[in-house]
Write an enzyme that holds these catalytic residues in place. Structure first.
Site, PDB file in Angstrom:
ATOM      1  N   ASN A 209      15.870 -70.863 -64.172  1.00  0.00           N
ATOM      2  CA  ASN A 209      14.970 -70.487 -65.264  1.00  0.00           C
ATOM      3  C   ASN A 209      14.640 -71.734 -66.080  1.00  0.00           C
ATOM      4  OD1 ASN A 209      17.015 -70.845 -67.370  1.00  0.00           O
ATOM      5  ND2 ASN A 209      17.953 -69.036 -66.464  1.00  0.00           N
ATOM      6  N   ASP A 278      20.077 -63.453 -64.129  1.00  0.00           N
ATOM      7  CA  ASP A 278      20.649 -62.104 -64.014  1.00  0.00           C
ATOM      8  C   ASP A 278      20.895 -61.722 -62.556  1.00  0.00           C
ATOM      9  OD1 ASP A 278      20.470 -61.855 -66.678  1.00  0.00           O
ATOM     10  OD2 ASP A 278      18.573 -60.754 -66.685  1.00  0.00           O
ATOM     11  N   PHE A 323      23.404 -65.192 -77.281  1.00  0.00           N
ATOM     12  CA  PHE A 323      21.976 -65.400 -77.557  1.00  0.00           C
ATOM     13  C   PHE A 323      21.192 -64.359 -76.777  1.00  0.00           C
ATOM     14  CE2 PHE A 323      20.594 -69.231 -79.858  1.00  0.00           C
ATOM     15  CZ  PHE A 323      21.840 -69.643 -80.296  1.00  0.00           C
ATOM     16  N   LYS A 337      22.278 -54.726 -77.573  1.00  0.00           N
ATOM     17  CA  LYS A 337      23.168 -55.651 -76.855  1.00  0.00           C
ATOM     18  C   LYS A 337      24.458 -55.873 -77.657  1.00  0.00           C
ATOM     19  CE  LYS A 337      21.313 -59.260 -74.256  1.00  0.00           C
ATOM     20  NZ  LYS A 337      20.771 -60.625 -74.104  1.00  0.00           N
ATOM     21  N   LYS A 341      27.784 -54.615 -75.728  1.00  0.00           N
ATOM     22  CA  LYS A 341      28.652 -55.654 -75.157  1.00  0.00           C
ATOM     23  C   LYS A 341      29.810 -56.034 -76.071  1.00  0.00           C
ATOM     24  CE  LYS A 341      25.029 -57.355 -72.206  1.00  0.00           C
ATOM     25  NZ  LYS A 341      24.418 -58.454 -71.492  1.00  0.00           N
TER      26      LYS A 341
END
Ligand SMILES: Cc1cc2nc3c(=O)[nH]c(=O)nc-3n(C[C@H](O)[C@H](O)[C@H](O)COP(=O)(O)O)c2cc1C
Length: 397
Positions: A209, A278, A323, A337, A341
């Site tokens: 990425n 991912d 992040f 998130k 998480k």
């Protein structure tokens, strides 16, 4: 970064003296008040006017110079100083300081300084290895001076070996580590992840990425300058690893997962700034990449979710920050998130906001915690790192 700080640079008679002009200039650009003290012999190598022009301050050579406003200059400068660096430090100046000889402006002022003092020896290898010089350096260490190890390489005299003055960027980092920040993270173990990961498709190609690592590297550097023991686990990046940290290079998401999870139990704070892919190709070999009508068809599988693993293995008192890089519903997705998480803080940035995201030197982040959110303006990644760490330190403990 150094506004309000006074830095004294001592320059002695070595061919490396020209490099100190770059250091003086870099310090001035960071808003330090820079004063340069030269030995008389150093003026054979570089003209005081160079330093005066770069720093805006008179370059001091002569202790008995009558051309100044009245105060005892060496004492008043020594009182103002936040940090002293003697670079290059000749064998002669090292010997004088080790034995209490103060017969010029540089040695007199340095002896009157109570602040942190760095010595960057620069000389021919045989001179540097001479037991007299080594003993003198040991004496200075005993008096609290920090001796910066000279680099090894080709020397101006034609020899190759130890004795080269380190580059100005490294000398600057010693000063910044000492002076730029309060040491509010002293003794904390902080692990930062940064950069992209690369997932091989076959022996030639890979998927990655646009992450450059700039945000994570800035966080690691500011943590170090605030006194933390920093481990930086980084995917492939063009950036120079920051000085004074434990640098762990990795390539794939799996390697990053393994390196992070192995070290996580010892960390007080973990900040995941890496943009881990991912998904990764399932079959990593040329033969297994299926081709239909000349097109490549890749079977993909999910990579391990490092943040989720850290959240579900969080130690008591450990602080976890992730992040989140979103293209839409930034806040809503980031809040989800945070809960899902089990992390303490999410730094959210939108790829659609001008001045935010991959590659650039600035970022625009929103800091989200269970009890609310704070949006920061556009600022440099280092400033954003510093603000983020302020927020983490408010909540840590
Ligand atoms: C071309 C040249 C290069 C020198 N380079 C060094 C050096 O890198 N390190 C060093 O300790 N002395 C070096 N010297 C010797 C010093 O300049 C000499 O010992 C001098 O007395 C040091 O004075 P100071 O310590 O007061 O500046 C060099 C001399 C010359 C002529």
């Amino acid at each position: 970064m150094l506004r309000g700080k006074t830095v004294l640079l001592g320059v002695s008679g070595s061919i490396a003296a020209y490099k100190t002009a770059y250091l003086a200039s870099a310090l001035k650009k960071l808003n330090a008040d820079v004063h340069v003290l030269m030995t008389k012999n150093a003026t054979n190598f570089i003209n005081p006017i160079t330093f005066e022009t770069l720093t805006g301050n008179k370059c001091l050579v002569d202790t008995f110079d009558r051309n100044f406003e009245f105060n005892v200059e060496h004492v008043s400068l020594a009182k103002q100083a936040d940090v002293v660096m003697i670079a290059p430090a000749s064998a002669n100046v090292i010997g004088k300081l080790a034995h209490g000889i103060a017969d010029d402006m540089l040695t007199t002022t340095v002896m009157a300084c109570k602040c942190r003092k760095f010595i960057a020896p620069a000389m021919n290898t045989n001179m540097f290895e001479n037991p007299v010089v080594q003993d003198n350096l040991e004496i200075l260490r005993g008096y609290g001076y920090e001796i910066i190890t000279p680099a090894v390489g080709y020397l101006a005299c034609g020899d190759t070996g130890a004795g080269k003055m380190p580059e100005p960027a490294l000398l600057l980092e010693y000063i910044l580590r000492d002076t730029a920040y309060e040491k509010d993270m002293e003794g904390l173990n902080v692990l930062v992840t940064a950069g992209p990961t690369q997932e091989p498709v076959d022996p030639v190609r890979y998927i990655t990425n646009h992450s450059t690592g700039k945000m994570g590297y800035a966080i690691a550097q500011v943590c170090m300058r605030r006194g933390a023991n920093v481990t930086l686990v980084s995917g492939p990046s063009m950036l120079e690893p920051p000085q004074f940290i434990d640098f762990v290079p990795v390539t794939t998401a799996k390697e990053m997962f393994n390196q992070v999870t192995e070290r996580s139990a010892d960390q007080n704070i973990i900040i995941k700034a890496a943009a881990v892919a991912d998904y990764r190709p399932k079959n990593i070999s040329s033969e297994k990449v299926k081709k239909k009508d000349g097109e490549m068809a890749l079977e993909m599988e999910r990579t391990d979710d490092i943040l989720a693993w850290l959240g579900s293995h969080k130690r008591p008192g450990q602080f976890l920050c992730g992040f989140s890089m979103e293209t839409e519903n930034v806040l809503e997705n980031s809040r989800k998130k945070l809960r899902k998480k089990n992390v303490d803080m999410i730094a959210a940035n939108s790829l659609k906001t001008e001045g935010a995201g991959f590659g650039g030197d600035t970022n625009v982040i929103t800091i989200i915690t269970e009890d609310g959110e704070v949006s920061l303006d556009k600022m440099t990644k280092e400033e954003a790192a510093s603000k983020l760490l302020d927020r983490i330190m408010e909540r840590y403990n």
